[in-house]
Design a protein around this motif. Structure first.
Motif, PDB file in Angstrom:
ATOM      1  N   VAL A  63      -8.190   0.975  -6.212  1.00  0.00           N
ATOM      2  CA  VAL A  63      -8.453   0.643  -4.814  1.00  0.00           C
ATOM      3  C   VAL A  63      -7.239  -0.112  -4.299  1.00  0.00           C
ATOM      4  CG1 VAL A  63      -9.949  -0.615  -3.239  1.00  0.00           C
ATOM      5  CG2 VAL A  63     -10.924   0.491  -5.258  1.00  0.00           C
ATOM      6  N   ALA A  64      -6.563   0.462  -3.319  1.00  0.00           N
ATOM      7  CA  ALA A  64      -5.340  -0.166  -2.806  1.00  0.00           C
ATOM      8  C   ALA A  64      -5.519  -0.480  -1.330  1.00  0.00           C
ATOM      9  CB  ALA A  64      -4.145   0.759  -3.012  1.00  0.00           C
ATOM     10  N   ALA A  65      -5.474  -1.761  -0.999  1.00  0.00           N
ATOM     11  CA  ALA A  65      -5.630  -2.169   0.397  1.00  0.00           C
ATOM     12  C   ALA A  65      -4.270  -2.539   0.969  1.00  0.00           C
ATOM     13  CB  ALA A  65      -6.594  -3.355   0.496  1.00  0.00           C
ATOM     14  N   HIS A  66      -3.842  -1.810   1.958  1.00  0.00           N
ATOM     15  CA  HIS A  66      -2.552  -2.053   2.626  1.00  0.00           C
ATOM     16  C   HIS A  66      -1.430  -2.295   1.612  1.00  0.00           C
ATOM     17  CE1 HIS A  66      -5.062  -2.502   6.174  1.00  0.00           C
ATOM     18  NE2 HIS A  66      -5.801  -3.330   5.473  1.00  0.00           N
ATOM     19  N   PRO A  67      -1.232  -1.352   0.683  1.00  0.00           N
ATOM     20  CA  PRO A  67      -0.316  -1.632  -0.431  1.00  0.00           C
ATOM     21  C   PRO A  67       1.137  -1.821  -0.016  1.00  0.00           C
ATOM     22  CG  PRO A  67      -0.912   0.680  -0.427  1.00  0.00           C
ATOM     23  CD  PRO A  67      -1.790   0.010   0.594  1.00  0.00           C
ATOM     24  N   THR A  68       1.518  -1.344   1.165  1.00  0.00           N
ATOM     25  CA  THR A  68       2.925  -1.494   1.550  1.00  0.00           C
ATOM     26  C   THR A  68       3.097  -2.410   2.752  1.00  0.00           C
ATOM     27  OG1 THR A  68       2.860   0.439   3.001  1.00  0.00           O
ATOM     28  CG2 THR A  68       3.486   0.815   0.709  1.00  0.00           C
ATOM     29  N   TYR A  69       2.011  -3.072   3.167  1.00  0.00           N
ATOM     30  CA  TYR A  69       2.097  -3.917   4.352  1.00  0.00           C
ATOM     31  C   TYR A  69       3.148  -5.015   4.160  1.00  0.00           C
ATOM     32  CZ  TYR A  69       0.944  -6.990   8.141  1.00  0.00           C
ATOM     33  OH  TYR A  69       1.028  -7.771   9.270  1.00  0.00           O
ATOM     34  N   GLY A  70       4.043  -5.118   5.108  1.00  0.00           N
ATOM     35  CA  GLY A  70       5.027  -6.203   5.062  1.00  0.00           C
ATOM     36  C   GLY A  70       6.174  -5.978   4.092  1.00  0.00           C
ATOM     37  N   LEU A  71       6.225  -4.797   3.453  1.00  0.00           N
ATOM     38  CA  LEU A  71       7.302  -4.566   2.496  1.00  0.00           C
ATOM     39  C   LEU A  71       8.484  -3.871   3.157  1.00  0.00           C
ATOM     40  CD1 LEU A  71       5.419  -3.390  -0.686  1.00  0.00           C
ATOM     41  CD2 LEU A  71       5.881  -5.694   0.141  1.00  0.00           C
ATOM     42  N   ASP A  72       9.665  -4.017   2.562  1.00  0.00           N
ATOM     43  CA  ASP A  72      10.828  -3.332   3.116  1.00  0.00           C
ATOM     44  C   ASP A  72      10.755  -1.845   2.765  1.00  0.00           C
ATOM     45  OD1 ASP A  72      11.990  -2.811   0.574  1.00  0.00           O
ATOM     46  OD2 ASP A  72      12.726  -4.875   0.537  1.00  0.00           O
ATOM     47  N   VAL A  73      11.625  -1.092   3.395  1.00  0.00           N
ATOM     48  CA  VAL A  73      11.576   0.362   3.270  1.00  0.00           C
ATOM     49  C   VAL A  73      11.729   0.814   1.820  1.00  0.00           C
ATOM     50  CG1 VAL A  73      12.678   2.509   3.991  1.00  0.00           C
ATOM     51  CG2 VAL A  73      12.482   0.632   5.588  1.00  0.00           C
ATOM     52  N   GLY A  74      12.614   0.160   1.089  1.00  0.00           N
ATOM     53  CA  GLY A  74      12.843   0.551  -0.300  1.00  0.00           C
ATOM     54  C   GLY A  74      11.603   0.371  -1.158  1.00  0.00           C
ATOM     55  N   ALA A  75      10.971  -0.802  -1.072  1.00  0.00           N
ATOM     56  CA  ALA A  75       9.780  -1.085  -1.872  1.00  0.00           C
ATOM     57  C   ALA A  75       8.626  -0.174  -1.445  1.00  0.00           C
ATOM     58  CB  ALA A  75       9.382  -2.551  -1.740  1.00  0.00           C
TER      59      ALA A  75
END
Ligand SMILES: Nc1ncnc2c1ncn2[C@@H]1O[C@H](COP(=O)(O)OP(=O)(O)O)[C@@H](O)[C@H]1O
Ligand SMILES: [Mg+2]
Length: 511
Positions: A425-437
């Motif tokens: 279960v992944a909630a907003h897994p890329t929220y707030g991360l830079d493009v690379g991550a």
């Protein structure tokens, strides 16, 4: 005071302790122009605009309006000079009406019936810019898009020639975004200037005349938007090539992993947050839940992962009923969770990286020899995650709170996946991360899908949902408006459903 024809920020530098948030930044904007301020998270966009709005003092540099150097030491100064700002988080009083909120911010509102004065101005802005809004309505009755309009009107009523919008679309549906863009275009056509902050390339290209790109506090490039494309902008923003299309090969749906039936979940304030939701997630599938945040997504995820009790309905994992089991039992049965509030629920900030890498798993046999924790294998496991998931960390004996958000998220994802769960279960897994991550984490999720994992993904980022998911459920006011196979879904349909309307094409779903 004269209208702002040209505003220039020259050689602006600002540090917080050892962080160089802005370094020798130059920015110029003219009346009638929409200038994009583009950059990854932490690039220094908000800092630069907070300086212009008088919220934080500058270390070095000069601001000129129509060629004259000006001092901006408070928002009051900025407002007097014709500068307005709409923040990422709105600053409205919820049980007051629109007119009351606007009148409150006015120093020159008439003493008698200030709200009538405001209502007249509102009518004027409605005519001129298409900024339609009912002055009698209370803030809590308004959607995020409408509240944002109130903030814009507030700035305009105070006489803003130049309007700064900090990531204004992050709270909007695609349709609301289009409406906002129409308003901004009309404002520009009437001679206002707009500084539009975003990290979304499409938006910058579609609404801005020119763009200034910040990277690590410095100007990394600028351009007329008609002369550049997404790829070039991304290169300026990140400093290297970015691949946009990640491959999502077609896979046959595997066996059913999660079966949720008619789930009802209470919220934090006596309300019912989830009102009878039904869905299944299968192996080799990423099942996405789209929606504007606050429509029950968080409570639904918490109920599935054992963090919140459901009052009706069932959650079945691989044939076993786990309804209202504790978070620990749920984890042991094979549900991994990358939580939304990762600092609060995903890590123990003061513990070392290697300890965080095995959090929740230290009861596993590998790590415990009867009563002792096996530090050797814990450390080996941590090092393996760090290497496999590209976590940048000085040593595994660093307190995890010293890592950047992207690296913390990679570590959590690595830890959760390495336990070989049945469901992630992944909630907003890329929220707030830079493009690379972001790119990295999305690829990892797709790889796990190919290896047979079932993934339940919650995201507000529609591009992410379309890129990763096999099926999309749209959540609105605690219900699924429908469940669409991604191949048959359009952004427009999903956007409409996010706003609570039913497009013709929608099928299935849970009532
Ligand atoms: N009040 C503050 N105290 C310390 N550091 C800050 C503060 N505000 C911003 N920073 C740091 O300055 C850098 C730029 O931040 P910010 O201007 O918010 O970037 P952006 O808006 O582009 O995401 C970041 O590294 C951030 O952590
Ligand atoms: Mg910001």
């Amino acid at each position: 005071m004269p209208k702002i024809e040209v505003l220039e920020m020259s050689n602006i530098s600002k540090s917080f302790h050892t962080t160089r948030a802005n370094h020798r930044v130059n920015l110029r904007i003219q009346a009638g122009e929409i200038l994009g301020l583009l950059g990854e998270n932490g690039a220094g966009k908000t800092t630069l605009m907070n300086i212009l709005y008088g919220l934080i003092p500058v270390d070095e540099g000069v601001i000129r309006i129509n060629g004259q150097a000006v001092r901006i030491e408070s928002p009051r100064d900025a407002i007097d000079l014709g500068i307005g700002m709409v923040h990422q988080h709105f600053m409205l009083i919820h049980n007051h009406t629109v007119a009351e909120n606007i009148a409150l911010g006015l120093s020159d509102a008439p003493f008698l019936s200030p709200c009538r004065h405001v209502a007249r101005r509102l009518e004027e802005f409605g005519r001129r810019f298409g900024l339609k809004i009912n002055p009698q309505e209370r803030i809590w009755q308004l959607s995020a898009g409408e509240q944002q309009r109130v903030e814009i009107v507030k700035a305009l009523v105070k006489g803003a020639d130049l309007l700064i919008l900090d990531e204004p679309t992050s709270v909007l549906t695609p349709q609301e975004t289009e409406e906002l863009f129409a308003i901004l275009r009309r404002m520009a056509a009437e001679g206002h200037s707009v500084i539009f902050i975003s990290h979304k390339l499409e938006e910058i290209l579609s609404i801005c005349h020119r763009v200034l790109v910040l990277r690590k506090g410095e100007v990394a490039g600028k351009a007329e938007t008609r002369d550049v494309d997404k790829r070039e902008l991304a290169r300026m923003m990140v400093g290297r090539e970015i691949i946009f299309r990640i491959e999502r090969p077609h896979l046959e749906q595997g066996e059913m992993v999660l079966d949720v039936e008619d789930l009802v979940v209470p919220g934090d304030r006596q309300q019912i947050a989830v009102r009878g939701v039904r869905f299944q997630v299968f192996r080799n599938e990423i099942f996405g839940i789209a929606g504007v945040s606050g429509n029950g997504q968080r409570e639904l995820i918490e109920a599935v992962t054992g963090l919140r009790k459901a009052t009706e309905g069932t959650v079945v994992l691989g044939g076993q009923n786990i309804t209202n089991a504790s978070a620990r039992v749920v984890a042991n049965r094979g549900i991994s969770h990358v939580p939304e509030e990762r600092i609060k629920f995903g890590i123990v900030p003061n513990m070392f990286v290697y300890e965080n890498a095995v959090l929740k798993q230290h009861r596993r046999r590998l790590f415990s020899r009867v009563l002792f924790l096996n530090y050797g294998s814990i450390r080996k496991h941590a090092s393996a995650i760090i290497e496999r998931f590209n976590v940048s960390v000085p040593t595994i004996d660093t307190p995890i709170k010293n890592l950047s958000g992207g690296n913390i998220q990679k570590l959590i994802l690595g830890r959760e996946i390495s336990g070989r769960p049945a469901l992630l279960v992944a909630a907003h897994p890329t929220y707030g991360l830079d493009v690379g991550a972001t790119e990295y984490i999305r690829k990892q999720l797709l790889q796990k899908r190919e290896q047979g994992l079932a993934v339940l993904l919650v995201s507000e980022d529609l591009e992410e949902i379309f890129e990763l998911c096999d099926r999309i459920a749209v959540m609105y006011e605690g219900r699924f408006m429908g469940i669409l196979p991604t191949a048959e879904a359009t952004m427009e349909d999903v956007g409409l459903m996010m706003a609570g309307s039913q497009p013709g094409a929608a099928v299935g779903g849970g009532e």
